[in-house]
Structures are given as structure tokens and as C-alpha cells.
Design an enzyme around this catalytic site. Structure first.
Site, PDB file in Angstrom:
ATOM      1  N   ARG A   1       1.411   6.354  19.122  1.00 34.57           N
ATOM      2  CA  ARG A   1       1.065   4.932  18.988  1.00 34.57           C
ATOM      3  C   ARG A   1       2.090   4.256  18.080  1.00 34.57           C
ATOM      4  NH1 ARG A   1      -1.058   4.506  13.960  1.00 34.57           N
ATOM      5  NH2 ARG A   1      -1.645   2.345  14.301  1.00 34.57           N
TER       6      ARG A   1
ATOM      7  N   SER B   1       0.792  -1.228   0.000  1.00 35.86           N
ATOM      8  CA  SER B   1       0.000   0.000   0.000  1.00 35.86           C
ATOM      9  C   SER B   1       0.828   1.284   0.000  1.00 35.86           C
ATOM     10  CB  SER B   1      -0.941  -0.070   1.194  1.00 35.86           C
ATOM     11  OG  SER B   1      -1.861   0.954   1.135  1.00 35.86           O
TER      12      SER B   1
ATOM     13  N   GLU C   1     -10.919   7.138   8.103  1.00 40.65           N
ATOM     14  CA  GLU C   1      -9.731   7.568   8.824  1.00 40.65           C
ATOM     15  C   GLU C   1      -9.322   8.900   8.210  1.00 40.65           C
ATOM     16  OE1 GLU C   1      -7.160   4.019  10.266  1.00 40.65           O
ATOM     17  OE2 GLU C   1      -7.463   3.730   8.141  1.00 40.65           O
ATOM     18  N   ALA C   2      -8.662   9.743   9.017  1.00 43.76           N
ATOM     19  CA  ALA C   2      -8.253  11.048   8.496  1.00 43.76           C
ATOM     20  C   ALA C   2      -7.358  10.888   7.263  1.00 43.76           C
ATOM     21  CB  ALA C   2      -7.520  11.829   9.584  1.00 43.76           C
TER      22      ALA C   2
ATOM     23  N   GLY D   1       1.495   0.100  12.753  1.00 47.06           N
ATOM     24  CA  GLY D   1       1.330  -1.315  12.432  1.00 47.06           C
ATOM     25  C   GLY D   1       1.695  -1.600  10.993  1.00 47.06           C
TER      26      GLY D   1
HETATM   27  C1  G16 Z   1      -3.145   0.685   6.530  1.00 46.20           C
HETATM   28  C2  G16 Z   1      -4.493   0.447   7.151  1.00 46.20           C
HETATM   29  C3  G16 Z   1      -5.097   1.768   7.560  1.00 46.20           C
HETATM   30  C4  G16 Z   1      -4.123   2.520   8.484  1.00 46.20           C
HETATM   31  C5  G16 Z   1      -2.758   2.645   7.831  1.00 46.20           C
HETATM   32  C6  G16 Z   1      -1.695   3.215   8.742  1.00 46.20           C
HETATM   33  O1  G16 Z   1      -3.323   1.482   5.391  1.00 46.20           O
HETATM   34  O2  G16 Z   1      -5.319  -0.224   6.234  1.00 46.20           O
HETATM   35  O3  G16 Z   1      -6.320   1.507   8.189  1.00 46.20           O
HETATM   36  O4  G16 Z   1      -4.612   3.788   8.761  1.00 46.20           O
HETATM   37  O5  G16 Z   1      -2.303   1.362   7.432  1.00 46.20           O
HETATM   38  O6  G16 Z   1      -1.491   2.351   9.812  1.00 46.20           O
HETATM   39  P1  G16 Z   1      -0.318   2.530  10.858  1.00 46.20           P
HETATM   40  O7  G16 Z   1      -0.453   3.931  11.392  1.00 46.20           O
HETATM   41  O8  G16 Z   1      -0.584   1.488  11.890  1.00 46.20           O
HETATM   42  O9  G16 Z   1       0.981   2.368  10.147  1.00 46.20           O
HETATM   43  P2  G16 Z   1      -2.654   1.116   3.995  1.00 46.20           P
HETATM   44  O10 G16 Z   1      -3.329   2.036   3.055  1.00 46.20           O
HETATM   45  O11 G16 Z   1      -1.184   1.344   4.143  1.00 46.20           O
HETATM   46  O12 G16 Z   1      -2.996  -0.326   3.799  1.00 46.20           O
END
Ligand code: G16
Length: 546
Positions: free
Chosen positions: A500, A67, A373-374, A503
Site C-alpha cells: 500500500r 510523529s 494498529e500493529a 500516507g
Molecule cells: C500515522 C497514523 C497511523 C498510521 C501511521 C503510518 O501515525 O496516525 O494511524 O498507522 O501514520 O501510516 P502510513 O503507513 O500511511 O505511513 P503517526 O504516529 O506517524 O502519526
């Protein structure tokens, strides 16, 4: 497990051997790390998808993508029967399987089969998709190796956006009621709903300005090119960062624009013109424009949620339906957006943990659940009851106005990808609403004014030392960090901050909001320092922004 299966699984596993000692966490949206560390994970997620398919007696999806991450990374997202993210109870199986050493693989698999009482004779089918990263093709072949080691049926859809794969999974498990399970079927369904919706607009001729799209040099660019012909003449698109020269997500894409609050490179922006950016797998979108003084204005997931929920609420009044509607956000939602939704729109707002999997489940509790999400990741969910009532009113509405409003709602239901956030589908919903309401991007932006905010990252030795509570708005570990943040926040006006562990990247995220941009920046920096000192920061101490 039958001996035949076991032998095939172990034999193929040799070709996808796990580097000894490597452990990976199941993150916000599946596994994500440097592509070269993922071959064994992909093979094993192929195995897991087969087990999930047998268990649910449904088609399961596996999407190879990282992503918004840099091009060198990769990752995997598993798609459950109705097109949602893999159910959380199975994340622990995924983690155990991904981290089992070679000699533990058999036990890890047997444990899942036993725990879930899976009948290995049952049928299974897995559908696979991938983004445009150079590593994605080989990694998707590793998934297929896993699937075929269990002698399962599969279909490789090749290059698709993440939301397209979610759509396909849902179509295949609902006998086509959700749509035709092909990429072409997706284009047909969405473009029909879009065209039907926009044709009802008194303004369809009014705003001929085209929409500029930053495709993040990724799969979204490819897919919007394919879809473009279905949308003409009602929507004219100018595509930038289409992957022909630039690097995926490099100085472009929705994450870059949102975090840095500036335009991507490679896009030609004229004052007042609508622009939007997709992320690397086209499941997020943010809008923006430049005013006459060339100042940049961002319309993020919060502004999108507000636009869509206002539109739906107005239509609900016209059809005279009392359906309950709620909006789900995360801690990143701008304070002004939450206030506007609660106080002006009188819509209940809920805060969920980051990750669409959390927002999606909360949104399912409403007749109409809007979640964003923002960062621009979101969609709208309509309950069965809501859908049925709306569809009925298209014919039985008591006035012409109510039948027309019901028709619009029905078109929105068909246009929005209810399985997951979808940049293309969200973009079409937004474009239709702007056209129907005769709203310019500036007018949309005026709905409320964002509180100045800043998002930063801190590198620490092990981000797992940070534990959070209250939908990630407070930390409970390491000791003293939250108290430290509270003290810092108190020094600023209209302020809020939280931290935080990410992930999807190996960093700790810091968010701060305050009365001015200078204060938001200073607050974010002070909080970064607190994280750095209390959570084992590595490298140089974070520097102030200016
Ligand atoms: C993924 C999740 C989203 C999340 C983003 C950032 O997005 O699908 O819901 O907001 O990661 O997550 P983190 O702050 O835990 O790194 P994507 O678009 O990268 O798949």
C-alpha cells in the site's frame, strides 16, 4: 467573507506564501513532508481550523508534528470537537486550501464558507500544540497567524503530546466533564485512575521491577518526566532517549522498534525486564523484552489489544453485563493475533484501512470498541450506554465481586484516553493490567506466538499509481501487480502479503508473513521486486535481506 477578513487573510498570506506549483496530499494523519515546505500549509490550516470551529460551534485543535517521521520532516494534525481526527469530508477542503495558488486562496476559502454555510459572525476558538522538532515552533506561529487573520480566539498550549492536545480539545467541548482542559488536568485524571486501579491489585507489592521507557528523544520523554511524580510509588520508571543528546526518532522510538524488530539504541535492557518505546509525538507504544538467552521479543499493538480486551472481557463476566465488544485491526495485524481473538476469545474482529481515523469510526459501532494498529497506535472506546451501566454498577452491583469489577472498569474508562491512541495512557493501562493479573511480560507474550513477518519500503516515482481495495489487502492498480503478488505468495507456507502507498512518507509499504523468518523475509523481498518493476521503482533494485 467580510471584506475586512479577506484583506487581513490575504495580507498575512504574503508572509506565508505558497511555493508555486507545490502540491501536497492529505495523508494518513494530515499533511506531512519536509518542514521547509510547510509554512503556507500551517497558515492555511490555521484558517481552516477557524472555519471548522465556526461550523461546529466548538473548539478545534491544531497539532504541529510529524510523529514517527525523521526530525527534518514536519506535519499537521487537525483535531475535531470530541478529540477525534478531522472528519473525512473536510479533508478535501484541507487539500484544496493547502494546494491553492496564492491568487486562488480567496476562492478556495469562499467555496468552503458557501458549501458549509458558515456564518462568519459566529464565535470560534482554536487550540494549538507542537512537538519538540526544531521547526515546530515557527510552524505553530504560522498556524497562529492564520487563526488571528480571521480574528479568532486561540490558546497556544506549546509543547504537548498529540494525545494531550486531543484530550484538551475534548475537555473544552464538554464543559470539563471529560477532565480539566490542561496538561496538569490530564496528569491528575490519569494518575488518579491508575493509582485507584493498581491499589486494588493483590500484587502491587510483588513486582517491583521498574519499567524502562525509550522516549524516542521526543515530546513523550518530556511529558513522562512531568508526570512521573504523580505515579510514585506505584510505578517506577527509567527513562532513556529523553532528548538530552540523541536525535528525534533516530535509531529509537516505536516505529524503529516495530519495523526492525529490535531494541532501540540507547536503552539498557536486562533479561526479563519490561521495556517500551513511544513514537515522536507519543501516540504510539510498543513493549519488548530480552529473554535469558538475550533474544529480543516484541509485544506490539496486536498483543496490547489482546491483553486489554481479555482483561475487559473478564471484568464484564464478573459484572454480568452483556455489552457487545469488538476489536478493530488493520491488514498489518499478525495472523496469529486475529486467530486468537476470533477463535479463542470469541471476539468479533474487523479490518479497517490504515490510519486511526478509520479504526476509530469502526470502533464507535460497539458498546466497547478496542482498536489497535500493529504499530502500537490504539485505544478503547466505551459507548455512553456502556459507561452509564458500568458506573451504576459500582454502587448497585449484586455482589462484592461485581462491585469491585465495576470499579475496575470505571477506572479503566478514566485511564484510557478515548479520544485517540495515547502512549502514556496505554502504558498505564498495560502496567495496571499486568499488576492486577500478576502477569510478567514473558507470560503476557505467551498468549500467542506471532507469525514471522517483515515490513519493507520501496521507493517509486509516484506512489499514487498504487490503488488498493478490501481494507488495503489487495491492489487494483497498477494492472498485473496483484496477480503477481498472488503468484509469489503461493510459493510460501502460511503466507500472506500486501502492499500500500504510505500516507506519511514518500514510499510504498510492503508487508509479508510466512511460516519462518527466512521465508517472511524472502517473500517480502520478492514482493518488493514486483512493486519496483510494476509501479515504477526508482534507484537500485531492492536487495535481499540476507
Ligand atoms: C500515522 C497514523 C497511523 C498510521 C501511521 C503510518 O501515525 O496516525 O494511524 O498507522 O501514520 O501510516 P502510513 O503507513 O500511511 O505511513 P503517526 O504516529 O506517524 O502519526
Amino acid at each position: 467573507m467580510r471584506r475586512m477578513h479577506l484583506e487581513a487573510v490575504l495580507k498575512s498570506s504574503v508572509r506565508h506564501a505558497k511555493p508555486a506549483g507545490l502540491t501536497l496530499q492529505y495523508g494518513t494523519a494530515g499533511f506531512r513532508t519536509k518542514a521547509e515546505h510547510l509554512d503556507h500549509v500551517m497558515y492555511r490550516m490555521g484558517l481552516l481550523a477557524v472555519l471548522r470551529s465556526k461550523k461546529t460551534k466548538s473548539v478545534i485543535g491544531v497539532m504541529v508534528t510529524a510523529s514517527h517521521n525523521p526530525e527534518e520532516d514536519n506535519g499537521v494534525k487537525l483535531v475535531d470537537p470530541m478529540g477525534e481526527m478531522l472528519v473525512q469530508e473536510w479533508e478535501v477542503y484541507a487539500t484544496n486550501l493547502a494546494n491553492a495558488e496564492e491568487h486562488e486562496l480567496q476562492t478556495a476559502l469562499t467555496n468552503i464558507i458557501k458549501e458549509e454555510t458558515i456564518n462568519m459572525q459566529d464565535e470560534s476558538c482554536v487550540v494549538i500544540g507542537r512537538d519538540t522538532r526544531p521547526s515546530s515552533e515557527n510552524l505553530s506561529l504560522a498556524v497562529i497567524d492564520g487563526v488571528t487573520a480571521f480574528e479568532s480566539r486561540y490558546q497556544d498550549y506549546g509543547l504537548v503530546s498529540t494525545p494531550q492536545l486531543h484530550y484538551i480539545v475534548c475537555c473544552r467541548n464538554t464543559d470539563g466533564r471529560y477532565g480539566e482542559p490542561t496538561v496538569e488536568g490530564y496528569y491528575q485524571k490519569l494518575s488518579k485512575a491508575f493509582n485507584d486501579l493498581v491499589k486494588q491489585s493483590p500484587n502491587s507489592e510483588a513486582d517491583k521491577k521498574s519499567l524502562s521507557i525509550d522516549g524516542a528523544n521526543g515530546i513523550g520523554a518530556l511529558k513522562i518526566r512531568e508526570m512521573e511524580q504523580h505515579l510514585q510509588p506505584l510505578l517506577s520508571l527509567l527513562l532513556f532517549n529523553d532528548g538530552s543528546k540523541g536525535k528525534l526518532n533516530h535509531a529509537c522510538g516505536a516505529d524503529y522498534v516495530k519495523v526492525l524488530q529490535k531494541a532501540p539504541e540507547g536503552i539498557d535492557m536486562k533479561p526479563g525486564e519490561r521495556c517500551c518505546s513511544f513514537d515522536g509525538d507519543a501516540d504510539r507504544i510498543v513493549y519488548y523484552y530480552k529473554d535469558n538467552e538475550h533474544r529480543f521479543h516484541l509485544l506490539d499493538g496486536d498483543k496490547i489489544a489482546t491483553l486489554i480486551s481479555t482483561f475487559i472481557k473478564e471484568l464484564l463476566v464478573k459484572v454480568d453485563l452483556t455489552l457487545n465488544m469488538g476489536v478493530v485491526q488493520t491488514a498489518y495485524a499478525n495472523g496469529s493475533s486475529t486467530r486468537y481473538l476470533e477463535e479463542i476469545m470469541k471476539v468479533p474482529v474487523y479490518c479497517a484501512k490504515t490510519g486511526v481515523k478509520h479504526l476509530h469510526h469502526k470502533a464507535q459501532e460497539f458498546d466497547i470498541g478496542v482498536y489497535f494498529e500493529a504499530n502500537g497506535h490504539g485505544t478503547v472506546l466505551f459507548s455512553k450506554r456502556a459507561e452509564e451501566q458500568i458506573r451504576q454498577l459500582v454502587d448497585t452491583g449484586t455482589s462484592e465481586e461485581s462491585r469491585k469489577a465495576a470499579q475496575m472498569l470505571k477506572n479503566v474508562i478514566d485511564l484510557i484516553n478515548q479520544t485517540v491512541g495515547d502512549a502514556i495512557s496505554d502504558m498505564l493501562v498495560i502496567e495496571a493490567i499486568l499488576s492486577l493479573k500478576g502477569l510478567s511480560v514473558e507470560k503476557w507474550d505467551e498468549i500467542y506466538t506471532d507469525l514471522p513477518n517483515r515490513q519493507l519500503k520501496v521507493k517509486v516515482a509516484d506512489r499514487r499509481v498504487i490503488e488498493t481495495t478490501n481494507a488495503e489487502r489487495r491492489t487494483i492498480k497498477p494492472p498485473g501487480l496483484q496477480e503477481n503478488i498472488d503468484e509469489i505468495v503461493k510459493k510460501y507456507h502460511m503466507s500472506r502479503a500486501f502492499v500500500r502507498p504510505s500516507g506519511t512518507e514518500d514510499v510504498v509499504r510492503v508487508y509479508a508473513e510466512a511460516d519462518t523468518q527466512e521465508n517472511a523475509d524472502a517473500l517480502a523481498h520478492e514482493v518488493c521486486l514486483a512493486v519496483f518493476h510494476r509501479a515504477g521503482g526508482v534507484g537500485d533494485e531492492p536487495k535481499p535481506l540476507r
